[in-house]
Scaffold this active site. Sequence first.
Site, PDB file in Angstrom:
ATOM      1  N   LYS A   1      53.698  48.418  44.386  1.00  0.00           N
ATOM      2  CA  LYS A   1      52.827  49.238  43.545  1.00  0.00           C
ATOM      3  C   LYS A   1      51.398  49.029  44.006  1.00  0.00           C
ATOM      4  CE  LYS A   1      50.751  48.661  39.680  1.00  0.00           C
ATOM      5  NZ  LYS A   1      49.489  49.284  40.140  1.00  0.00           N
TER       6      LYS A   1
ATOM      7  N   GLU B   1      34.431  34.679  37.198  1.00  0.00           N
ATOM      8  CA  GLU B   1      34.442  35.384  38.479  1.00  0.00           C
ATOM      9  C   GLU B   1      33.648  36.687  38.353  1.00  0.00           C
ATOM     10  OE1 GLU B   1      38.268  36.965  39.728  1.00  0.00           O
ATOM     11  OE2 GLU B   1      37.890  36.362  41.796  1.00  0.00           O
TER      12      GLU B   1
ATOM     13  N   GLU C   1      48.848  35.138  43.232  1.00  0.00           N
ATOM     14  CA  GLU C   1      47.595  34.908  43.983  1.00  0.00           C
ATOM     15  C   GLU C   1      46.475  35.483  43.131  1.00  0.00           C
ATOM     16  OE1 GLU C   1      47.252  33.311  46.730  1.00  0.00           O
ATOM     17  OE2 GLU C   1      49.327  33.162  47.402  1.00  0.00           O
TER      18      GLU C   1
ATOM     19  N   CYS D   1      38.641  37.319  46.825  1.00  0.00           N
ATOM     20  CA  CYS D   1      39.107  36.234  45.950  1.00  0.00           C
ATOM     21  C   CYS D   1      38.590  34.885  46.422  1.00  0.00           C
ATOM     22  CB  CYS D   1      40.624  36.237  45.891  1.00  0.00           C
ATOM     23  SG  CYS D   1      41.374  36.187  47.509  1.00  0.00           S
TER      24      CYS D   1
HETATM   25  P1  NAD Z   1      44.028  43.361  38.194  1.00  0.00           P
HETATM   26  O1  NAD Z   1      44.737  42.128  37.782  1.00  0.00           O
HETATM   27  O2  NAD Z   1      43.305  44.152  37.163  1.00  0.00           O
HETATM   28  O3  NAD Z   1      45.056  44.392  38.875  1.00  0.00           O
HETATM   29  C1  NAD Z   1      45.883  44.012  39.932  1.00  0.00           C
HETATM   30  C2  NAD Z   1      47.127  44.885  39.953  1.00  0.00           C
HETATM   31  O4  NAD Z   1      47.923  44.621  38.801  1.00  0.00           O
HETATM   32  C3  NAD Z   1      46.843  46.387  39.957  1.00  0.00           C
HETATM   33  O5  NAD Z   1      47.737  47.012  40.849  1.00  0.00           O
HETATM   34  C4  NAD Z   1      47.161  46.782  38.519  1.00  0.00           C
HETATM   35  O6  NAD Z   1      47.559  48.124  38.370  1.00  0.00           O
HETATM   36  C5  NAD Z   1      48.303  45.847  38.200  1.00  0.00           C
HETATM   37  N1  NAD Z   1      48.544  45.643  36.776  1.00  0.00           N
HETATM   38  C6  NAD Z   1      47.667  45.775  35.757  1.00  0.00           C
HETATM   39  N2  NAD Z   1      48.280  45.464  34.576  1.00  0.00           N
HETATM   40  C7  NAD Z   1      49.559  45.142  34.866  1.00  0.00           C
HETATM   41  C8  NAD Z   1      50.691  44.713  34.083  1.00  0.00           C
HETATM   42  N3  NAD Z   1      50.610  44.594  32.760  1.00  0.00           N
HETATM   43  N4  NAD Z   1      51.843  44.432  34.718  1.00  0.00           N
HETATM   44  C9  NAD Z   1      51.935  44.533  36.062  1.00  0.00           C
HETATM   45  N5  NAD Z   1      50.912  44.949  36.858  1.00  0.00           N
HETATM   46  C10 NAD Z   1      49.736  45.245  36.264  1.00  0.00           C
HETATM   47  O7  NAD Z   1      43.054  42.926  39.368  1.00  0.00           O
HETATM   48  P2  NAD Z   1      41.922  43.795  40.093  1.00  0.00           P
HETATM   49  O8  NAD Z   1      40.758  43.907  39.185  1.00  0.00           O
HETATM   50  O9  NAD Z   1      42.507  45.027  40.677  1.00  0.00           O
HETATM   51  O10 NAD Z   1      41.571  42.808  41.333  1.00  0.00           O
HETATM   52  C11 NAD Z   1      40.659  41.799  41.237  1.00  0.00           C
HETATM   53  C12 NAD Z   1      41.333  40.461  40.993  1.00  0.00           C
HETATM   54  O11 NAD Z   1      42.261  40.167  42.043  1.00  0.00           O
HETATM   55  C13 NAD Z   1      40.321  39.337  41.048  1.00  0.00           C
HETATM   56  O12 NAD Z   1      40.566  38.396  40.023  1.00  0.00           O
HETATM   57  C14 NAD Z   1      40.558  38.706  42.417  1.00  0.00           C
HETATM   58  O13 NAD Z   1      40.125  37.391  42.550  1.00  0.00           O
HETATM   59  C15 NAD Z   1      42.036  38.843  42.560  1.00  0.00           C
HETATM   60  N6  NAD Z   1      42.442  38.714  43.967  1.00  0.00           N
HETATM   61  C16 NAD Z   1      43.126  37.581  44.361  1.00  0.00           C
HETATM   62  C17 NAD Z   1      43.489  37.409  45.708  1.00  0.00           C
HETATM   63  C18 NAD Z   1      44.246  36.182  46.182  1.00  0.00           C
HETATM   64  O14 NAD Z   1      44.850  36.240  47.237  1.00  0.00           O
HETATM   65  N7  NAD Z   1      44.238  35.075  45.456  1.00  0.00           N
HETATM   66  C19 NAD Z   1      43.154  38.395  46.635  1.00  0.00           C
HETATM   67  C20 NAD Z   1      42.457  39.520  46.197  1.00  0.00           C
HETATM   68  C21 NAD Z   1      42.118  39.669  44.857  1.00  0.00           C
END
Ligand code: NAD
Length: 487
Positions: free
Chosen positions: A173, A379, A247, A281
């Site tokens: 997704k 963050e 992650e 991240c």
């Molecule tokens: P987010 O958690 O809002 O969304 C991530 C994904 O989860 C999206 O595809 C979203 O549609 C999906 N999602 C949302 N609600 C959901 C649910 N209830 N069930 C399943 N999926 C759901 O994150 P974001 O704002 O898109 O990205 C930023 C975050 O990602 C930051 O916290 C960043 O640090 C983290 N990040 C971590 C890494 C790593 O490798 N550790 C890498 C990149 C980003």
Amino acid sequence: MQTFQQYIGGAFEDAGASFASLDPATGKPWAQMPSASAADVDRAVRAAEAAFFSADWAGMTATQRGKLLMRLADLVAENAPRLARLETRDTGKIIRETSAQIAYVAEYYRYYAGLADKIEGAHLPIDKPDMEVWLRREPVGVVAAIVPWNSQLFLSAVKIGPALAAGCTVVLKASEEGPAPMLEFARIFDQAGFPPGVLNVITGGPEAGAALTSHASVAHVAFTGGPETARHIVRNSAENLASTSLELGGKSPFIVFDDADLESAVNAQVSGIFAATGQSCVAGSRLVIQKGIKDAFLARLKEKAEAVVIGAPDDMATEVGPLCTLKQRDHALRLIEASVAAGAELVTGGTAADGEGFYFPPTVLDCSAAPTAPCLSTEFFGPVLSVVSFETEAEALEIANTTAFGLASGVFTRNLTCAHRMIRGIRAGIVWVNTYRAVSPIAPFGGHGLSGHGREGGLQAALDYTKVKAVWLRTSDEAIPDPFVMR
Ligand code: NAD
């Protein structure tokens, strides 16, 4: 407006609904994206399940899986410039970064292509006569892969590569923010020659994500995103008892000792926090600096931060582009305001640029007199650096370990024994010493605490997509005695 389609069971199709994606450089809609309904999610999982048990995929040798992954790697490399332009358009990530990163994504597929036929089982020296016991490594099943909007091609390669190498099938997704590069990647994947349903690509928001992660046929959820979403996913996994790898975010310390090479450390800090417009991240978002070098470091950092070229993301000269969403920019502004109210001092930046698009300048906040400022623990996911100073090594370690996150960290010193003590003491999944933000398909990547669990990259990631089956084989020709003969 360009229109994109989802990819289910080897076919491209429209979803039940669609939504407009915004160009972060203008804030205006530029393309129409498919929005997967619960029924679309269900069909995607069923397609992945059918492929998982199909003779075409389950019966394929690991070597052949590796060859298909190698073909995919070549196709990604050939199409990297086109994919980079799409990611830049849809997410605002600057072109010089998407170009370099996507070319390197091909190396991740190459690494897992090579690994496919090296995932070995084991033979056990069992404590019983006339018995052979060995372990088979088998793929876990259907994997739900969920990625955030930043670096989607990269963050999906570290899931799709090891999962397919292990023999799993995947429903990916893409994020509802900027899904274009993943939907285009599906077209490239389609040319590699995998059986239909081995990879399915859909997009949509929390509802599609929840439907996917709680689906009864999903065996493992590989998630990258924020901690709050991770909590939903873990709760949903109570439905299907799927295993999870998470992650999540970070508030990574970038620790500089007085004896560090000033110019190297400043350059690494500039790239550690302002690259990817801070939407990384592993951003080194907390500068933990020793008092003796602080003034010289901040002066040089300010100079470099103010010289950064802010501009259109598709211009190769641009060094900092727009944030991906307006929500991100509002979050940064609110957090800066609250931190200044708590006593943090703005060294540079801090206000959103006028004009169209979601631009935000490189910002530095000195929190040395405001140890409880929220910018030190929350963050940003933007180009904002918070600074805190220390006198002793013990203090540096204490500050480094104050947040609930534990993803990455950096240490700049020429003192070898001090570096070793910091390596041992820092609670994080990655420690970079006299460097920052280096990654490789060969090295595991992941965090502790609120930054999640599980590792991506390296051999262990492929093993994590397998389960072990213990096989017992009796080698004696003698009949098994009647157990009740004494009765
Ligand atoms: P987010 O958690 O809002 O969304 C991530 C994904 O989860 C999206 O595809 C979203 O549609 C999906 N999602 C949302 N609600 C959901 C649910 N209830 N069930 C399943 N999926 C759901 O994150 P974001 O704002 O898109 O990205 C930023 C975050 O990602 C930051 O916290 C960043 O640090 C983290 N990040 C971590 C890494 C790593 O490798 N550790 C890498 C990149 C980003």
